[in-house]
Enzyme design. Sequence first.
Site, mmCIF file in Angstrom:
data_model
loop_
_atom_site.group_PDB
_atom_site.id
_atom_site.type_symbol
_atom_site.label_atom_id
_atom_site.label_comp_id
_atom_site.label_asym_id
_atom_site.label_seq_id
_atom_site.Cartn_x
_atom_site.Cartn_y
_atom_site.Cartn_z
ATOM 1 N N ASP A 97 0.699 -1.022 -0.027
ATOM 2 C CA ASP A 97 -0.147 0.150 -0.056
ATOM 3 C C ASP A 97 0.929 1.372 -0.103
ATOM 4 O O ASP A 97 1.770 1.380 0.879
ATOM 5 C CB ASP A 97 -0.837 0.138 1.244
ATOM 6 C CG ASP A 97 -2.161 0.409 0.892
ATOM 7 O OD1 ASP A 97 -2.551 1.483 0.377
ATOM 8 O OD2 ASP A 97 -3.364 -0.132 1.537
ATOM 9 N N ASP A 198 -2.997 4.727 -2.085
ATOM 10 C CA ASP A 198 -4.143 5.106 -1.419
ATOM 11 C C ASP A 198 -4.397 6.662 -1.795
ATOM 12 O O ASP A 198 -3.671 7.401 -2.028
ATOM 13 C CB ASP A 198 -3.727 4.906 0.150
ATOM 14 C CG ASP A 198 -4.809 5.652 0.911
ATOM 15 O OD1 ASP A 198 -5.954 4.865 1.162
ATOM 16 O OD2 ASP A 198 -4.707 6.583 1.573
#
Length: 557
Positions: A97, A198
């Site tokens: 991520d 993200d």
Amino acid sequence: MRKWWENAVIYQVYPRSFQDSDNDGIGDLQGIINRLPYIKKLGADVIWLNPVYRSPDRDNGYDVSDYEDIQPVFGNMQVFDTLLAKAHQLGIKLVMDLVVNHSSDQQKWFVESKKSQDNPYHDYYIWVDGKPGKLPNNWGSYFSGPAWTYDQKLGQYYMHLFAKEQPELNWRNPDMRQAVYKMMRWWLDKGIDGFRMDSIGLLDKPDGYPDAPNPGHALYADAQPIVADGKRLDSYLKEMNQEVLSKYDVVSIGEMIGSKLEDAKRYTGRDNHELDMIFQFEHVTLTPNPDKRLGKWNDAPVKLTDLKKSLSRWQTGLNQTGWNSLYWNNHDQPRAVSRFGNDSEKYRVISAKMLALTLHLLKGTPYIYQGEELGMTNCHYTDISQYQDLESVNAFSELVNQEKIVDQATMLKYLAAMSRDNARTPMQWDTSTNAGFSQGTPWMAVNPNYQTINAADQVNDPDSVFGFYQQLIKLRHSSDLVVYGDYQELDPADDQVFAYRREYQGQKLLVISNFTTDTLKRDYGQTGADQLVISNYHDDQLVELRPYEAKAYLLNE
């Protein structure tokens, strides 16, 4: 040219809730290592790992204080390297991520940024001159309250679209961008296989930071994105691709809050050299509250016609120009079987299989969120004290206690349906203490239904939800028709059944899913001469559809 991620299935691991190896109540990297054989047995090709970077944990790791270090509660870099090596030994890729729309306020760049306006790092973040109490605009934070915090020493406000501890990075600063690219290369040189990015659609903020037409959080105003998909975003993504991503055989996945289909065509278009695929939010935001002050907080069921319209729009729109991410749920969404299926004891298993078949036979890369393959459900909390999610707790405080827009009982119903905590209860491994997640006290209470919903009961049962996901993954791995076939929706106005066809090089697949508890009849031309490829029932009644029945035929045409 075909890409490795096109016929892959991605398994999302939320480390905090996956497996605790040292009994401190928090999942960790060694716990993931211990469970790699489980992911391998499922058949998944890739792990998407939610953030494990060093962080104050204001937002469960999405506030990164050191991009090149591991949060101690998860382990250390040596354990991470072991995880990466062991995953690769099993033929499983690992995607990290990437959180670079914002950082933690404890990140060294922001600590320097606050020292003075002429500090070299000051412009790494978005600062605006101002006076106490006079906000730069009317934007609200996604986590409630204003999107600005005042710094008395500097006489300036800094922007934060999320928590005040998550200041926005200033992507107009080329030095900041180069620092991000250097960090990305550092991870890719370690051997990771890509990034899920993200809030990447929010990098470019509008010039002048104009007021939103209706006060609210800055991502949307009256359902229109205020910050998302800015005019410079394509150039940032192209630069990132050129300087970093294009030099590695990796996958890039952008979380795009508010992005529309036309935007996605640019971001994922092969000739545009930006991203490989995006997460769009249209189908998981179909039930906003009619009272716009309440935003997403609602417990209304999703209308099947709306769901089909949304999924079909993206299937058709990206068919030849881009690539879809296929998902029902993740760490920010309620559990799929509770949201789109039926989590009652009678229908949970069969409806979980129906949802799996419906999604995995679409065109795109499917994602499985940990526990989805077991049919895990929402946690059904009944008191605000049970919630930990920052978004949920703040929303309750603001909407119930402060503004008194909604009463406590109603808001608790909305949280039970939509809170992010629904996805974050610990993984249900077996019937032992705390579902086998930890012998300590879990950071979040285990869903009590782990006695009947757990991995141990399913991994060797071909008739389980887990066994059904195994079948679907094997089918995708063996079928170009499933991976590359064109999509055609059948009967869009049907509010009970989702039916579609896939076609590739003369082969045709018919997919039929009953989204109700009723027994129905639907004739799409399927006959006994067609091959039933997969079904969540043991026999086939052709035109009869039993409750939550889902099946796919290879048509004999």
